[in-house]
Design a protein around this motif. Structure first.
Motif, PDB file in Angstrom:
ATOM      1  N   ASP A 125      10.164  -2.780  16.782  1.00 52.38           N
ATOM      2  CA  ASP A 125       9.653  -1.689  17.831  1.00 52.38           C
ATOM      3  C   ASP A 125       8.288  -1.254  17.468  1.00 52.38           C
ATOM      4  O   ASP A 125       7.599  -1.232  18.028  1.00 52.38           O
ATOM      5  N   LEU A 126       8.032  -1.138  16.107  1.00 57.95           N
ATOM      6  CA  LEU A 126       6.826  -0.860  15.641  1.00 57.95           C
ATOM      7  C   LEU A 126       5.794  -1.637  15.789  1.00 57.95           C
ATOM      8  O   LEU A 126       4.705  -1.238  16.041  1.00 57.95           O
ATOM      9  N   PHE A 127       6.120  -2.751  15.383  1.00 55.93           N
ATOM     10  CA  PHE A 127       5.210  -3.852  15.656  1.00 55.93           C
ATOM     11  C   PHE A 127       4.691  -3.976  17.134  1.00 55.93           C
ATOM     12  O   PHE A 127       3.512  -4.447  17.378  1.00 55.93           O
ATOM     13  N   GLU A 128       5.723  -3.996  17.694  1.00 51.64           N
ATOM     14  CA  GLU A 128       5.299  -4.134  19.245  1.00 51.64           C
ATOM     15  C   GLU A 128       4.529  -2.780  19.641  1.00 51.64           C
ATOM     16  O   GLU A 128       3.571  -3.225  20.669  1.00 51.64           O
ATOM     17  N   ALA A 129       4.958  -1.886  19.347  1.00 51.03           N
ATOM     18  CA  ALA A 129       3.948  -0.561  19.495  1.00 51.03           C
ATOM     19  C   ALA A 129       2.348  -0.975  19.039  1.00 51.03           C
ATOM     20  O   ALA A 129       1.394  -0.692  19.661  1.00 51.03           O
ATOM     21  N   LYS A 132       0.500  -3.187  21.409  1.00 52.58           N
ATOM     22  CA  LYS A 132       0.193  -2.490  22.508  1.00 52.58           C
ATOM     23  C   LYS A 132      -0.974  -1.570  22.321  1.00 52.58           C
ATOM     24  O   LYS A 132      -1.912  -1.433  23.088  1.00 52.58           O
ATOM     25  N   LEU A 133      -0.903  -1.050  21.177  1.00 52.60           N
ATOM     26  CA  LEU A 133      -2.042  -0.072  20.811  1.00 52.60           C
ATOM     27  C   LEU A 133      -3.269  -0.615  20.610  1.00 52.60           C
ATOM     28  O   LEU A 133      -4.355  -0.292  20.978  1.00 52.60           O
ATOM     29  N   PHE A 134      -3.495  -2.006  19.844  1.00 51.67           N
ATOM     30  CA  PHE A 134      -4.646  -2.611  19.551  1.00 51.67           C
ATOM     31  C   PHE A 134      -4.821  -3.586  20.790  1.00 51.67           C
ATOM     32  O   PHE A 134      -5.831  -4.345  20.822  1.00 51.67           O
ATOM     33  N   GLY A 135      -4.062  -3.508  21.981  1.00 52.20           N
ATOM     34  CA  GLY A 135      -4.503  -4.583  23.206  1.00 52.20           C
ATOM     35  C   GLY A 135      -4.509  -5.943  22.844  1.00 52.20           C
ATOM     36  O   GLY A 135      -5.265  -6.436  23.188  1.00 52.20           O
ATOM     37  N   LEU A 136      -3.585  -6.254  21.992  1.00 52.66           N
ATOM     38  CA  LEU A 136      -3.869  -7.609  21.586  1.00 52.66           C
ATOM     39  C   LEU A 136      -3.299  -8.715  22.648  1.00 52.66           C
ATOM     40  O   LEU A 136      -3.525  -9.762  22.500  1.00 52.66           O
ATOM     41  N   ARG A 137      -2.597  -8.280  23.654  1.00 48.81           N
ATOM     42  CA  ARG A 137      -2.390  -9.101  24.707  1.00 48.81           C
ATOM     43  C   ARG A 137      -3.264  -9.174  25.684  1.00 48.81           C
ATOM     44  O   ARG A 137      -3.259  -9.924  26.744  1.00 48.81           O
ATOM     45  N   ARG A 138      -4.484  -8.465  25.624  1.00 51.06           N
ATOM     46  CA  ARG A 138      -5.468  -8.568  26.669  1.00 51.06           C
ATOM     47  C   ARG A 138      -6.561  -9.462  26.245  1.00 51.06           C
ATOM     48  O   ARG A 138      -7.090  -9.554  24.973  1.00 51.06           O
ATOM     49  N   PRO A 139      -7.099 -10.335  26.906  1.00 48.86           N
ATOM     50  CA  PRO A 139      -8.237 -11.210  26.606  1.00 48.86           C
ATOM     51  C   PRO A 139      -9.243 -10.636  26.425  1.00 48.86           C
ATOM     52  O   PRO A 139      -9.586  -9.522  27.187  1.00 48.86           O
ATOM     53  N   GLY A 140     -10.320 -11.060  25.571  1.00 46.20           N
ATOM     54  CA  GLY A 140     -11.505 -10.756  25.214  1.00 46.20           C
ATOM     55  C   GLY A 140     -12.038 -11.100  23.919  1.00 46.20           C
ATOM     56  O   GLY A 140     -11.819 -12.103  23.308  1.00 46.20           O
ATOM     57  N   ILE A 141     -12.841 -10.302  23.464  1.00 45.48           N
ATOM     58  CA  ILE A 141     -13.475 -10.310  22.157  1.00 45.48           C
ATOM     59  C   ILE A 141     -13.287  -9.337  21.069  1.00 45.48           C
ATOM     60  O   ILE A 141     -13.194  -8.257  21.322  1.00 45.48           O
ATOM     61  N   ILE A 168     -14.520  -1.148  26.565  1.00 48.39           N
ATOM     62  CA  ILE A 168     -13.864  -1.278  25.132  1.00 48.39           C
ATOM     63  C   ILE A 168     -12.425  -1.077  25.235  1.00 48.39           C
ATOM     64  O   ILE A 168     -11.709  -0.123  25.890  1.00 48.39           O
ATOM     65  N   ILE A 169     -11.536  -1.989  24.820  1.00 51.07           N
ATOM     66  CA  ILE A 169     -10.031  -2.105  24.966  1.00 51.07           C
ATOM     67  C   ILE A 169      -9.412  -1.236  23.852  1.00 51.07           C
ATOM     68  O   ILE A 169      -8.795  -0.254  24.125  1.00 51.07           O
ATOM     69  N   ASN A 170     -10.147  -1.471  22.716  1.00 50.48           N
ATOM     70  CA  ASN A 170      -9.657  -0.842  21.358  1.00 50.48           C
ATOM     71  C   ASN A 170     -10.652  -0.617  20.594  1.00 50.48           C
ATOM     72  O   ASN A 170     -11.374  -1.503  20.125  1.00 50.48           O
ATOM     73  N   VAL A 171     -10.619   0.397  19.649  1.00 47.20           N
ATOM     74  CA  VAL A 171     -11.325   0.679  18.504  1.00 47.20           C
ATOM     75  C   VAL A 171     -10.491   0.927  17.226  1.00 47.20           C
ATOM     76  O   VAL A 171      -9.717   2.004  17.229  1.00 47.20           O
ATOM     77  N   TYR A 204     -26.673  -2.167  12.403  1.00 48.06           N
ATOM     78  CA  TYR A 204     -25.117  -2.370  12.411  1.00 48.06           C
ATOM     79  C   TYR A 204     -25.041  -3.828  11.954  1.00 48.06           C
ATOM     80  O   TYR A 204     -25.454  -4.768  12.831  1.00 48.06           O
ATOM     81  N   GLN A 205     -24.327  -4.378  10.832  1.00 48.98           N
ATOM     82  CA  GLN A 205     -24.259  -5.579  10.450  1.00 48.98           C
ATOM     83  C   GLN A 205     -23.143  -6.064  11.178  1.00 48.98           C
ATOM     84  O   GLN A 205     -21.989  -5.504  11.043  1.00 48.98           O
ATOM     85  N   VAL A 206     -23.292  -7.113  12.019  1.00 45.21           N
ATOM     86  CA  VAL A 206     -22.145  -8.012  12.544  1.00 45.21           C
ATOM     87  C   VAL A 206     -21.446  -8.818  11.598  1.00 45.21           C
ATOM     88  O   VAL A 206     -21.998  -9.735  11.127  1.00 45.21           O
ATOM     89  N   VAL A 207     -20.099  -8.484  11.203  1.00 44.23           N
ATOM     90  CA  VAL A 207     -19.488  -9.137  10.103  1.00 44.23           C
ATOM     91  C   VAL A 207     -18.701 -10.385  10.654  1.00 44.23           C
ATOM     92  O   VAL A 207     -18.497 -11.563  10.129  1.00 44.23           O
ATOM     93  N   HIS A 208     -18.157 -10.080  12.079  1.00 43.71           N
ATOM     94  CA  HIS A 208     -17.228 -11.241  12.580  1.00 43.71           C
ATOM     95  C   HIS A 208     -17.105 -11.105  14.134  1.00 43.71           C
ATOM     96  O   HIS A 208     -16.968  -9.963  14.529  1.00 43.71           O
ATOM     97  N   VAL A 209     -17.128 -12.208  14.607  1.00 40.23           N
ATOM     98  CA  VAL A 209     -17.003 -12.381  16.128  1.00 40.23           C
ATOM     99  C   VAL A 209     -15.846 -13.340  16.500  1.00 40.23           C
ATOM    100  O   VAL A 209     -16.070 -14.496  15.992  1.00 40.23           O
ATOM    101  N   SER A 210     -14.874 -13.089  17.256  1.00 41.83           N
ATOM    102  CA  SER A 210     -14.127 -14.098  17.776  1.00 41.83           C
ATOM    103  C   SER A 210     -13.344 -13.805  18.838  1.00 41.83           C
ATOM    104  O   SER A 210     -13.423 -12.651  19.354  1.00 41.83           O
ATOM    105  N   SER A 211     -13.192 -14.822  19.513  1.00 44.23           N
ATOM    106  CA  SER A 211     -12.278 -14.645  20.988  1.00 44.23           C
ATOM    107  C   SER A 211     -10.914 -14.645  20.850  1.00 44.23           C
ATOM    108  O   SER A 211     -10.549 -15.323  19.911  1.00 44.23           O
ATOM    109  N   TYR A 212      -9.947 -13.961  21.753  1.00 44.19           N
ATOM    110  CA  TYR A 212      -8.667 -14.072  22.102  1.00 44.19           C
ATOM    111  C   TYR A 212      -8.027 -14.224  23.244  1.00 44.19           C
ATOM    112  O   TYR A 212      -8.814 -13.550  24.058  1.00 44.19           O
ATOM    113  N   ASN A 213      -7.153 -14.936  23.543  1.00 48.46           N
ATOM    114  CA  ASN A 213      -6.553 -14.789  25.024  1.00 48.46           C
ATOM    115  C   ASN A 213      -5.510 -14.066  25.214  1.00 48.46           C
ATOM    116  O   ASN A 213      -5.093 -14.040  26.415  1.00 48.46           O
ATOM    117  N   GLY A 214      -4.870 -13.243  24.397  1.00 50.56           N
ATOM    118  CA  GLY A 214      -3.922 -12.291  24.533  1.00 50.56           C
ATOM    119  C   GLY A 214      -2.714 -13.013  24.389  1.00 50.56           C
ATOM    120  O   GLY A 214      -2.415 -13.999  24.335  1.00 50.56           O
TER     121      GLY A 214
END
Length: 214
Positions: A125-129, A132-141, A168-171, A204-214
Motif C-alpha cells: 500500500d505504501l509503495f502504491e501511495a 501516486k505521490l511521484f506521478g509515476l504513471r503519468r507520461p513525461g520527462i 510540473i507533475i512532482n518535485v 543549475y547543473q542538469v545531471v540527468h534527463v529521461s522520458s517515461y511513459n507512465g
C-alpha cells in the motif's frame, strides 16, 4: 497523504479459536497474507502466513505424516499469533507509517480509531501511495538538477519551468552535502529543449534527463 487514504478498510479478521487450517484457507481464498485477531470486538493479535508456518511441525520432523496432520489440525490461531501488533491512527502520514515499519522491521500496520480496528496498511500500500505521490504513471520527462541549497531555489526553478510553458507533475529533492542538493522534477511534457538552456544559464547543473511513459 494519510494512512486512511491508502489502507484496506474493514479487514477480514479471525478469532483466537480459529484453526490455523481455516486461517490459511481464508488467506488463500482472499489472496492475503495476514489476519487481525479479534475477540469480543477487541484487537488481541495478528496472525500471518509466516507465523503459522513457523509454529507448524517441520517436514524434517521424525513424526509420521498422520501425526503431523493431527497436530496441525489441533492448532489454533492463538498458538501462532503476534500478541502485540503495532498499531497506528488513520490520520498518521504515510511517511511516518513507512518509518515505523522500517524501525520495527515489519511489513504491515493495523489501523485503530477509538480502540476499534478500522483498517490495515501494508508495504505494498505504501509503495502504491508513493507511486501516486511521484506521478509515476503519468507520461513525461524526469529531470534531475544539482543546485546550491539556498532559500528560493525551488521558486526560481518553478518560475523557469512556468516560463517554458511546462506543467510540473512532482518535485522531490535529496541533499548531497551541506552545500548542494539534487532537485528531481517530473514534467508533463516530452520536450525540454527550451527549458534546459534557461536552467543552465541560471547556474543549475542538469545531471540527468529521461522520458517515461507512465
Amino acid at each position: 497523504m494519510f494512512v486512511r487514504d491508502h489502507m484496506t478498510p474493514d479487514p477480514i479478521t479471525v478469532t483466537k479459536e480459529t484453526s490455523v487450517l481455516d486461517a490459511l484457507e481464508l488467506m488463500k481464498k482472499n489472496k492475503i497474507r495476514r489476519l487481525p485477531v479479534i475477540q469480543d470486538g477487541r484487537l488481541i493479535g495478528l496472525v500471518t502466513e509466516r507465523d503459522i508456518l513457523r509454529v507448524s511441525p517441520s517436514p524434517a520432523s521424525t513424526l509420521s505424516v498422520f501425526e503431523v496432520n493431527y497436530l496441525v489440525a489441533k492448532m489454533t490461531v492463538k498458538d501462532a499469533m503476534i500478541k502485540r501488533p503495532v498499531t497506528v491512527p488513520p490520520d498518521m502520514t504515510i511517511e511516518e507509517a513507512a518509518l515505523l515499519m522500517r524501525e520495527h522491521k515489519i511489513d504491515n500496520l493495523l489501523v485503530m480509531e477509538k480502540e476499534r480496528l478500522v483498517g490495515i496498511i501494508t508495504q505494498t500500500d505504501l509503495f502504491e501511495a508513493l507511486i501516486k505521490l511521484f506521478g509515476l504513471r503519468r507520461p513525461g520527462i524526469r529531470l534531475t538538477l544539482k543546485v546550491v541549497d539556498r532559500i528560493g531555489v525551488l521558486a526560481d526553478i518553478a518560475r523557469l519551468v512556468k516560463e517554458a510553458g511546462i506543467n510540473i507533475i512532482n518535485v522531490a529533492n535529496r541533499h548531497k552535502d551541506d552545500i548542494y542538493t539534487y532537485v528531481v522534477l517530473r514534467l508533463a511534457t516530452d520536450d525540454v529543449s527550451s527549458l534546459l538552456p534557461a536552467l543552465e544559464d541560471r547556474g543549475y547543473q542538469v545531471v540527468h534527463v529521461s522520458s517515461y511513459n507512465g
